[in-house]
Design an enzyme around this catalytic site. Structure first.
Site, PDB file in Angstrom:
ATOM      1  CG  ASP A 116       1.427 -13.233   6.214  1.00  0.00           C
ATOM      2  OD1 ASP A 116       1.936 -13.719   7.240  1.00  0.00           O
ATOM      3  OD2 ASP A 116       1.872 -12.218   5.668  1.00  0.00           O
ATOM      4  CE  LYS A 128       4.971  -7.499  -3.130  1.00  0.00           C
ATOM      5  NZ  LYS A 128       5.844  -8.634  -2.852  1.00  0.00           N
ATOM      6  CG  ASP A 156       6.865 -11.789   1.005  1.00  0.00           C
ATOM      7  OD1 ASP A 156       7.884 -11.129   0.712  1.00  0.00           O
ATOM      8  OD2 ASP A 156       5.968 -11.340   1.731  1.00  0.00           O
ATOM      9  NE  ARG A 186       3.543  -4.475  -0.355  1.00  0.00           N
ATOM     10  CZ  ARG A 186       4.841  -4.397  -0.380  1.00  0.00           C
ATOM     11  NH1 ARG A 186       5.412  -3.453  -1.071  1.00  0.00           N
ATOM     12  NH2 ARG A 186       5.577  -5.252   0.283  1.00  0.00           N
ATOM     13  CG  ASP A 222       2.683   3.669   0.279  1.00  0.00           C
ATOM     14  OD1 ASP A 222       2.642   2.427   0.351  1.00  0.00           O
ATOM     15  OD2 ASP A 222       3.727   4.303   0.018  1.00  0.00           O
TER      16      ASP A 222
HETATM   17  P1  AMP Z   1       4.457  -8.430   3.062  1.00  0.00           P
HETATM   18  O1  AMP Z   1       5.562  -7.967   3.923  1.00  0.00           O
HETATM   19  O2  AMP Z   1       4.546  -7.927   1.646  1.00  0.00           O
HETATM   20  O3  AMP Z   1       4.193  -9.895   3.153  1.00  0.00           O
HETATM   21  O4  AMP Z   1       3.170  -7.713   3.640  1.00  0.00           O
HETATM   22  C1  AMP Z   1       2.567  -8.026   4.868  1.00  0.00           C
HETATM   23  C2  AMP Z   1       1.234  -7.339   4.935  1.00  0.00           C
HETATM   24  O5  AMP Z   1       1.399  -5.920   4.897  1.00  0.00           O
HETATM   25  C3  AMP Z   1       0.307  -7.651   3.776  1.00  0.00           C
HETATM   26  O6  AMP Z   1      -0.994  -7.652   4.294  1.00  0.00           O
HETATM   27  C4  AMP Z   1       0.550  -6.515   2.822  1.00  0.00           C
HETATM   28  O7  AMP Z   1      -0.509  -6.314   1.938  1.00  0.00           O
HETATM   29  C5  AMP Z   1       0.731  -5.353   3.786  1.00  0.00           C
HETATM   30  N1  AMP Z   1       1.576  -4.296   3.210  1.00  0.00           N
HETATM   31  C6  AMP Z   1       2.907  -4.323   2.998  1.00  0.00           C
HETATM   32  N2  AMP Z   1       3.324  -3.163   2.459  1.00  0.00           N
HETATM   33  C7  AMP Z   1       2.244  -2.370   2.313  1.00  0.00           C
HETATM   34  C8  AMP Z   1       2.016  -1.049   1.793  1.00  0.00           C
HETATM   35  N3  AMP Z   1       3.010  -0.294   1.323  1.00  0.00           N
HETATM   36  N4  AMP Z   1       0.748  -0.592   1.796  1.00  0.00           N
HETATM   37  C9  AMP Z   1      -0.257  -1.333   2.275  1.00  0.00           C
HETATM   38  N5  AMP Z   1      -0.122  -2.563   2.768  1.00  0.00           N
HETATM   39  C10 AMP Z   1       1.111  -3.090   2.794  1.00  0.00           C
HETATM   40 MG    MG Z   2       3.728 -11.345   2.128  1.00  0.00          MG
END
Ligand code: AMP
Ligand code: MG
Length: 469
Positions: free
Chosen positions: A243, A103, A253, A83, A115
């Site tokens: 990550d 983002k 993050d 995203r 989404d």
């Molecule tokens: P995060 O929790 O933001 O570190 O996200 C972990 C993984 O999930 C990453 O690969 C993000 O890009 C993906 N991700 C989190 N939220 C979404 C979303 N609403 N749509 C698509 N990918 C997401």
């Molecule tokens: Mg992250």
């Protein structure tokens, strides 16, 4: 905005060209004027909403980056920017290049059914937290803008959507190395490591395997420093997955992060961290573990013989604990205005931490009170009176200044962040946020207006954070 393309030529499927999806009705909600000046971002005021929502197409194509990640210890080979869109890099007033990334800017080839959107609450949290952390002196990604999308994102309950503009010296994560290593792409791995060295550790001039060992050593050092600075201010990251670990040593993050109120190494706020993997006091162990995952990924660059590579890297990984202990002890020394070099000082520190925990004393306010007590201007908690008498004998003329620089007077407390977000969600703006940003922008000052923001919550035992979605 002059953008330099980034991450092209690393590996075939590392940076995938992809465009932000436009949104219905972009509205600029938060704009970081100071940061815009630092980067000479001269986007006209009436174009900011469309530019930083992704509605305005840029001359260079945006990319979504691939990465893997150990999430709570479990390996996912293909996460990536699901995203987020990286627009390119911009240059600050010291000619340092920074990635500029949107983002919440729509689905990408890495979305895995998500989404691609971000809700307003987590966007505001990221803005306030990252700017507050920067002002606290912690290395972090920065936040330039939050743009409301004018669309609803379907969470439970449905919420207003937003796009965050994030700046970072790079988005190279431990998981980026894991991604290429898992695919056996040694050439890509080499390209990525060389880019990371060029961007973050240009002092490394070695060639051959030593170059990659030196890189590992530099990342370990940066992670030690990062975690120590988190612990100095009471920050709990909450989701230290590989990550979410940048090799630059910047915090990234701000999903489920929180600030500790009363002192306890076991403090956890994240609703999904049932085992306390990412508890306040466990953060050094996890940073060490994440560095070991980086080392594993670098094996093919060190030697064709895995065993030899591991034996060359093991001393680096093992040095984490020693480096951490030295920096950690020095940190407590600064927080107490001591050199922390002799045993009686170390004992005094240990004794204080036990008292803090047993009496559930507020971390920030107690160290602030101890600092100001050197000037006779603060009341120290009753339970510390005896301890203070021993400590005061070890302080000297420099102690106040050293302590003042190490102990913030105000931190972005959880209850305040929640209040700001809820005010924003109901009123569509926030006076509180404006006042708060001024205060947390100068967290070591003795401005009298601080007091409104210093109070610890009456009870935060039930406070929970959630992954920012
Ligand atoms: P995060 O929790 O933001 O570190 O996200 C972990 C993984 O999930 C990453 O690969 C993000 O890009 C993906 N991700 C989190 N939220 C979404 C979303 N609403 N749509 C698509 N990918 C997401
Ligand atoms: Mg992250």
């Amino acid at each position: 905005m002059k953008l330099v393309p980034r991450y092209t030529g690393i590996a075939e499927n590392f940076a995938i060209e992809d465009f932000p999806a436009s949104v219905a009705s972009p509205q600029l909600l938060l704009w970081n004027e100071g940061l815009a000046k630092q980067f000479s971002i001269n986007v006209a005021a009436d174009l900011r909403a469309s530019t930083f929502s992704g509605n305005e197409q840029q001359a260079t194509p945006a990319v979504a980056l691939g990465y893997s990640g150990h999430q709570f210890g479990h390996f996912s080979p293909r996460l990536g920017d699901g995203r987020a869109h990286l627009l390119g890099a911009i240059s600050d007033d010291e000619n340092q290049l920074w990635d500029i990334q949107l983002k919440g800017s729509g689905a990408t080839p890495y979305s895995r059914g998500g989404d691609g959107r971000c809700a307003l609450g987590p966007a505001i949290r990221e803005y306030v937290m990252s700017e507050a952390m920067h002002a606290l002196g912690v290395k972090t990604t920065r936040c330039l803008a939050v743009v409301g999308s004018g669309e609803t994102v379907y969470r439970n309950p449905p919420q207003a959507g937003a796009i965050v503009t994030r700046l970072a010296t790079s988005h190279i994560r431990v998981g980026s190395f894991q991604y290429l290593a898992t695919q056996g792409d040694i050439e890509g791995l080499k390209n990525l490591t060389n880019l990371a060295i060029e961007r973050h550790y240009p002092e490394i001039t070695d060639t051959g395997p030593q170059r990659y060992l030196a890189f590992l050593g530099a990342v370990i050092k940066s992670q030690v420093e990062l975690v120590v600075s988190w612990m100095r201010v009471g920050f709990i990251h909450g989701v230290m997955n590989t990550d979410n670990t940048l090799v630059s040593g910047e915090t990234i993050d701000y999903g489920p992060c929180a600030m500790m109120n009363s002192f306890d190494f076991d403090t956890v706020f994240s609703s999904i961290d049932k085992q306390g993997r990412y508890a306040f006091g466990n953060q050094p162990n996890i940073a060490n573990w994440n560095c070991a995952r980086l080392a594993e990924s670098l094996i093919p660059l060190i030697s064709d013989d895995d065993e030899q590579a591991v034996s060359l890297m093991t001393p680096y990984i093992n040095s984490f604990a020693e480096q951490f202990n030295a920096e950690f002890t020095a940190m407590w020394g600064k927080k107490l205005g001591l050199s922390a070099k002799n045993a009686s000082e170390s004992e005094l520190i240990a004794e204080l931490l036990t008292l803090l925990k047993d009496n559930q004393l507020d971390y920030t306010n107690t160290f602030d009170a101890l600092t100001e007590s050197l000037k006779g201007e603060a009341v120290v908690p009753e339970s510390l009176i005896e301890w203070r008498a021993k400590w005061i004998n070890l302080t000297d003329n420099n102690s106040y200044e050293v302590m003042r620089a190490a102990n913030p007077r105000v931190i972005p407390r959880n209850h305040m962040i929640e209040k700001i977000i809820s005010e924003y969600n109901t009123a569509g703006s926030s006076e509180l946020l404006k006042r708060f940003m001024k205060i947390v922008g100068n967290p070591y000052s003795d401005d009298e207006k601080l007091s409104e923001f210093q109070a610890a919550p009456i009870d935060d035992n039930d406070y929970q954070t959630f992954c920012g979605t």
